[in-house]
Motif scaffolding. Structure first.
Motif, PDB file in Angstrom:
ATOM      1  N   ASP A   1     -42.118  45.080 -13.649  1.00  0.00           N
ATOM      2  CA  ASP A   1     -42.921  46.305 -13.553  1.00  0.00           C
ATOM      3  C   ASP A   1     -44.411  45.968 -13.597  1.00  0.00           C
ATOM      4  OD1 ASP A   1     -43.257  49.109 -13.379  1.00  0.00           O
ATOM      5  OD2 ASP A   1     -43.386  49.278 -15.574  1.00  0.00           O
ATOM      6  N   ALA A   2     -44.801  45.055 -14.474  1.00  0.00           N
ATOM      7  CA  ALA A   2     -46.206  44.637 -14.564  1.00  0.00           C
ATOM      8  C   ALA A   2     -46.618  43.855 -13.321  1.00  0.00           C
ATOM      9  CB  ALA A   2     -46.431  43.798 -15.818  1.00  0.00           C
ATOM     10  N   LEU A   3     -45.755  42.950 -12.883  1.00  0.00           N
ATOM     11  CA  LEU A   3     -46.042  42.168 -11.685  1.00  0.00           C
ATOM     12  C   LEU A   3     -46.279  43.075 -10.482  1.00  0.00           C
ATOM     13  CD1 LEU A   3     -46.100  39.374 -10.199  1.00  0.00           C
ATOM     14  CD2 LEU A   3     -43.637  39.698  -9.851  1.00  0.00           C
ATOM     15  N   THR A   4     -45.409  44.056 -10.301  1.00  0.00           N
ATOM     16  CA  THR A   4     -45.520  44.973  -9.175  1.00  0.00           C
ATOM     17  C   THR A   4     -46.774  45.837  -9.278  1.00  0.00           C
ATOM     18  OG1 THR A   4     -43.124  45.005  -8.898  1.00  0.00           O
ATOM     19  CG2 THR A   4     -44.343  46.836  -7.936  1.00  0.00           C
ATOM     20  N   ALA A   5     -47.049  46.358 -10.463  1.00  0.00           N
ATOM     21  CA  ALA A   5     -48.240  47.193 -10.649  1.00  0.00           C
ATOM     22  C   ALA A   5     -49.508  46.401 -10.353  1.00  0.00           C
ATOM     23  CB  ALA A   5     -48.278  47.755 -12.070  1.00  0.00           C
ATOM     24  N   PHE A   6     -49.563  45.183 -10.839  1.00  0.00           N
ATOM     25  CA  PHE A   6     -50.726  44.315 -10.633  1.00  0.00           C
ATOM     26  C   PHE A   6     -50.910  44.016  -9.145  1.00  0.00           C
ATOM     27  CE2 PHE A   6     -52.785  40.020 -11.074  1.00  0.00           C
ATOM     28  CZ  PHE A   6     -53.899  40.428 -11.784  1.00  0.00           C
TER      29      PHE A   6
ATOM     30  N   SER B   1     -52.404  33.284  -4.427  1.00  0.00           N
ATOM     31  CA  SER B   1     -52.259  32.914  -3.010  1.00  0.00           C
ATOM     32  C   SER B   1     -51.430  33.933  -2.245  1.00  0.00           C
ATOM     33  CB  SER B   1     -51.600  31.537  -2.902  1.00  0.00           C
ATOM     34  OG  SER B   1     -52.382  30.547  -3.510  1.00  0.00           O
ATOM     35  N   VAL B   2     -50.330  34.353  -2.836  1.00  0.00           N
ATOM     36  CA  VAL B   2     -49.457  35.318  -2.158  1.00  0.00           C
ATOM     37  C   VAL B   2     -50.160  36.662  -2.011  1.00  0.00           C
ATOM     38  CG1 VAL B   2     -47.302  36.636  -2.333  1.00  0.00           C
ATOM     39  CG2 VAL B   2     -47.306  34.185  -2.826  1.00  0.00           C
ATOM     40  N   PHE B   3     -50.736  37.168  -3.096  1.00  0.00           N
ATOM     41  CA  PHE B   3     -51.392  38.476  -3.028  1.00  0.00           C
ATOM     42  C   PHE B   3     -52.535  38.452  -2.020  1.00  0.00           C
ATOM     43  CE2 PHE B   3     -50.352  39.255  -7.803  1.00  0.00           C
ATOM     44  CZ  PHE B   3     -49.009  39.374  -7.501  1.00  0.00           C
ATOM     45  N   HIS B   4     -53.416  37.462  -2.141  1.00  0.00           N
ATOM     46  CA  HIS B   4     -54.565  37.405  -1.243  1.00  0.00           C
ATOM     47  C   HIS B   4     -54.132  37.150   0.202  1.00  0.00           C
ATOM     48  CE1 HIS B   4     -58.511  36.833   0.335  1.00  0.00           C
ATOM     49  NE2 HIS B   4     -58.214  35.616   0.713  1.00  0.00           N
ATOM     50  N   GLY B   5     -53.213  36.235   0.381  1.00  0.00           N
ATOM     51  CA  GLY B   5     -52.763  35.943   1.737  1.00  0.00           C
ATOM     52  C   GLY B   5     -52.136  37.146   2.413  1.00  0.00           C
ATOM     53  N   TYR B   6     -51.275  37.837   1.687  1.00  0.00           N
ATOM     54  CA  TYR B   6     -50.586  38.983   2.277  1.00  0.00           C
ATOM     55  C   TYR B   6     -51.563  40.097   2.634  1.00  0.00           C
ATOM     56  CZ  TYR B   6     -46.877  42.186   3.415  1.00  0.00           C
ATOM     57  OH  TYR B   6     -46.043  43.028   4.106  1.00  0.00           O
TER      58      TYR B   6
ATOM     59  N   GLU C   1     -41.902  47.260   3.411  1.00  0.00           N
ATOM     60  CA  GLU C   1     -40.599  46.679   3.102  1.00  0.00           C
ATOM     61  C   GLU C   1     -40.734  45.184   2.793  1.00  0.00           C
ATOM     62  OE1 GLU C   1     -36.241  45.946   5.162  1.00  0.00           O
ATOM     63  OE2 GLU C   1     -37.519  47.531   5.959  1.00  0.00           O
ATOM     64  N   SER C   2     -41.544  44.494   3.581  1.00  0.00           N
ATOM     65  CA  SER C   2     -41.773  43.072   3.316  1.00  0.00           C
ATOM     66  C   SER C   2     -42.454  42.876   1.966  1.00  0.00           C
ATOM     67  CB  SER C   2     -42.632  42.454   4.413  1.00  0.00           C
ATOM     68  OG  SER C   2     -41.957  42.463   5.643  1.00  0.00           O
ATOM     69  N   TRP C   3     -43.443  43.710   1.656  1.00  0.00           N
ATOM     70  CA  TRP C   3     -44.166  43.619   0.389  1.00  0.00           C
ATOM     71  C   TRP C   3     -43.195  43.762  -0.787  1.00  0.00           C
ATOM     72  CZ3 TRP C   3     -48.569  41.913  -1.427  1.00  0.00           C
ATOM     73  CH2 TRP C   3     -49.103  42.406  -2.613  1.00  0.00           C
ATOM     74  N   THR C   4     -42.328  44.740  -0.704  1.00  0.00           N
ATOM     75  CA  THR C   4     -41.347  44.971  -1.765  1.00  0.00           C
ATOM     76  C   THR C   4     -40.428  43.763  -1.913  1.00  0.00           C
ATOM     77  OG1 THR C   4     -41.438  47.355  -1.393  1.00  0.00           O
ATOM     78  CG2 THR C   4     -39.509  46.507  -2.549  1.00  0.00           C
ATOM     79  N   ARG C   5     -39.971  43.215  -0.797  1.00  0.00           N
ATOM     80  CA  ARG C   5     -39.076  42.047  -0.845  1.00  0.00           C
ATOM     81  C   ARG C   5     -39.798  40.826  -1.401  1.00  0.00           C
ATOM     82  NH1 ARG C   5     -34.543  41.857   2.470  1.00  0.00           N
ATOM     83  NH2 ARG C   5     -34.113  40.045   1.173  1.00  0.00           N
ATOM     84  N   ILE C   6     -41.065  40.663  -1.047  1.00  0.00           N
ATOM     85  CA  ILE C   6     -41.851  39.534  -1.562  1.00  0.00           C
ATOM     86  C   ILE C   6     -42.004  39.638  -3.074  1.00  0.00           C
ATOM     87  CG2 ILE C   6     -44.206  38.591  -1.622  1.00  0.00           C
ATOM     88  CD1 ILE C   6     -44.224  39.137   1.474  1.00  0.00           C
ATOM     89  N   LEU C   7     -42.272  40.838  -3.562  1.00  0.00           N
ATOM     90  CA  LEU C   7     -42.409  41.016  -5.013  1.00  0.00           C
ATOM     91  C   LEU C   7     -41.080  40.775  -5.716  1.00  0.00           C
ATOM     92  CD1 LEU C   7     -44.864  44.038  -5.165  1.00  0.00           C
ATOM     93  CD2 LEU C   7     -45.376  41.598  -5.433  1.00  0.00           C
ATOM     94  N   ASP C   8     -39.978  41.192  -5.108  1.00  0.00           N
ATOM     95  CA  ASP C   8     -38.654  40.888  -5.661  1.00  0.00           C
ATOM     96  C   ASP C   8     -38.444  39.374  -5.733  1.00  0.00           C
ATOM     97  OD1 ASP C   8     -38.047  43.598  -5.855  1.00  0.00           O
ATOM     98  OD2 ASP C   8     -36.824  43.628  -4.024  1.00  0.00           O
ATOM     99  N   ALA C   9     -38.819  38.685  -4.663  1.00  0.00           N
ATOM    100  CA  ALA C   9     -38.647  37.232  -4.616  1.00  0.00           C
ATOM    101  C   ALA C   9     -39.526  36.539  -5.654  1.00  0.00           C
ATOM    102  CB  ALA C   9     -38.960  36.714  -3.214  1.00  0.00           C
TER     103      ALA C   9
ATOM    104  N   LEU D   1     -38.260  34.199  -8.667  1.00  0.00           N
ATOM    105  CA  LEU D   1     -38.794  32.853  -8.823  1.00  0.00           C
ATOM    106  C   LEU D   1     -39.380  32.656 -10.215  1.00  0.00           C
ATOM    107  CD1 LEU D   1     -39.711  30.057  -7.800  1.00  0.00           C
ATOM    108  CD2 LEU D   1     -41.765  31.192  -6.916  1.00  0.00           C
ATOM    109  N   LEU D   2     -40.138  33.628 -10.693  1.00  0.00           N
ATOM    110  CA  LEU D   2     -40.757  33.501 -12.021  1.00  0.00           C
ATOM    111  C   LEU D   2     -39.701  33.497 -13.126  1.00  0.00           C
ATOM    112  CD1 LEU D   2     -43.836  35.830 -11.464  1.00  0.00           C
ATOM    113  CD2 LEU D   2     -43.856  33.330 -11.675  1.00  0.00           C
ATOM    114  N   ARG D   3     -38.621  34.231 -12.943  1.00  0.00           N
ATOM    115  CA  ARG D   3     -37.546  34.246 -13.948  1.00  0.00           C
ATOM    116  C   ARG D   3     -36.736  32.947 -13.918  1.00  0.00           C
ATOM    117  NH1 ARG D   3     -33.875  37.681 -12.642  1.00  0.00           N
ATOM    118  NH2 ARG D   3     -34.853  38.670 -10.863  1.00  0.00           N
ATOM    119  N   HIS D   4     -36.729  32.264 -12.781  1.00  0.00           N
ATOM    120  CA  HIS D   4     -35.957  31.023 -12.615  1.00  0.00           C
ATOM    121  C   HIS D   4     -36.886  29.895 -12.140  1.00  0.00           C
ATOM    122  CE1 HIS D   4     -33.107  34.394 -11.953  1.00  0.00           C
ATOM    123  NE2 HIS D   4     -32.423  33.698 -12.836  1.00  0.00           N
ATOM    124  N   TRP D   5     -37.981  29.738 -12.837  1.00  0.00           N
ATOM    125  CA  TRP D   5     -38.984  28.760 -12.424  1.00  0.00           C
ATOM    126  C   TRP D   5     -38.367  27.350 -12.388  1.00  0.00           C
ATOM    127  CZ3 TRP D   5     -43.577  29.673 -10.348  1.00  0.00           C
ATOM    128  CH2 TRP D   5     -44.470  28.607 -10.214  1.00  0.00           C
ATOM    129  N   PRO D   6     -38.561  26.635 -11.303  1.00  0.00           N
ATOM    130  CA  PRO D   6     -37.959  25.302 -11.188  1.00  0.00           C
ATOM    131  C   PRO D   6     -38.604  24.296 -12.151  1.00  0.00           C
ATOM    132  CG  PRO D   6     -39.377  25.747  -9.299  1.00  0.00           C
ATOM    133  CD  PRO D   6     -39.327  27.009 -10.109  1.00  0.00           C
TER     134      PRO D   6
END
Length: 189
Positions: A80-85, A147-152, A170-178, A182-187
């Motif tokens: 929720d915070a990530l998306t709002a930001f 990078s993602v926010f500025h690039g998009y 739709e792409s924006w929503t999918r990118i935020l989901d991704a 990624l942040l929850r499963h950081w490699p």
């Protein structure tokens, strides 16, 4: 003679409006003088040069954007915070393309240290605490998000996604989901 009511703050605000109208790269002291119907020389009692004007616009834009992000993040965590930001950045770039461009203007170290740029970094790190990332991964994630926010938003504002389906929202929503995934499963390295 300097026109009554002109000061550095008013000129920065007018410069920001001009940037939104004609593009940040087109903002000069001469263009601003034409806007106020004054001689260029009269503005030099408030501004050093066009670089000073652009720095002031950048500082104003960083402050505005930080204030909006602070409001949007209040009481939020995780996705929720990530998306709002992210949405604050995208919405600001759409509403104020010239000011958004100004947020990328290089600042000297003293101006950068005194700017709202530090608040942006602190908010990004606060969001990432919800994902339990430690250093140096947190720094990598800050850079990834920026990078993602500025690039998009830069590509979107330039019309880069207007030529094909699906809709950019739709792409924006999918990118935020991704990003959330990624942040929850950081490699790990």
């Amino acid at each position: 003679m300097v026109r009554v009511g002109l000061n550095a703050e008013r000129l920065a605000r007018a410069g920001a409006e001009l940037a939104d109208e004609v593009g940040f790269d087109q903002v000069t002291v001469s263009a601003l003088a034409r806007r106020f119907d004054v001689k260029v020389a009269s503005l030099y009692s408030h501004l050093k040069n066009s670089q000073d004007l652009k720095t002031r616009i950048a500082l104003l834009a960083l402050e505005e954007l930080a204030d909006r992000a602070t409001d949007a993040l209040a009481g939020r965590a995780g996705k929720d915070a990530l998306t709002a930001f992210a949405d604050v950045y995208r919405d600001y770039a759409r509403a104020h393309p010239g000011r958004y461009a100004a947020t990328r203007h290089p600042l000297d170290p003293a101006a950068a240290a005194a700017s709202a740029g530090r608040r942006h970094a602190q908010m990004t790190r606060a969001i990432l605490r919800g994902y339990d990332l430690a250093e140096p991964d947190q720094t990598h994630a800050v850079r990834l998000l920026g990078s993602v926010f500025h690039g998009y938003v830069s590509l979107e504002n330039a019309g880069g996604f207007s030529h094909s389906a699906p809709d950019s929202q739709e792409s924006w929503t999918r990118i935020l989901d991704a990003l959330d995934s990624l942040l929850r499963h950081w490699p790990t390295p």
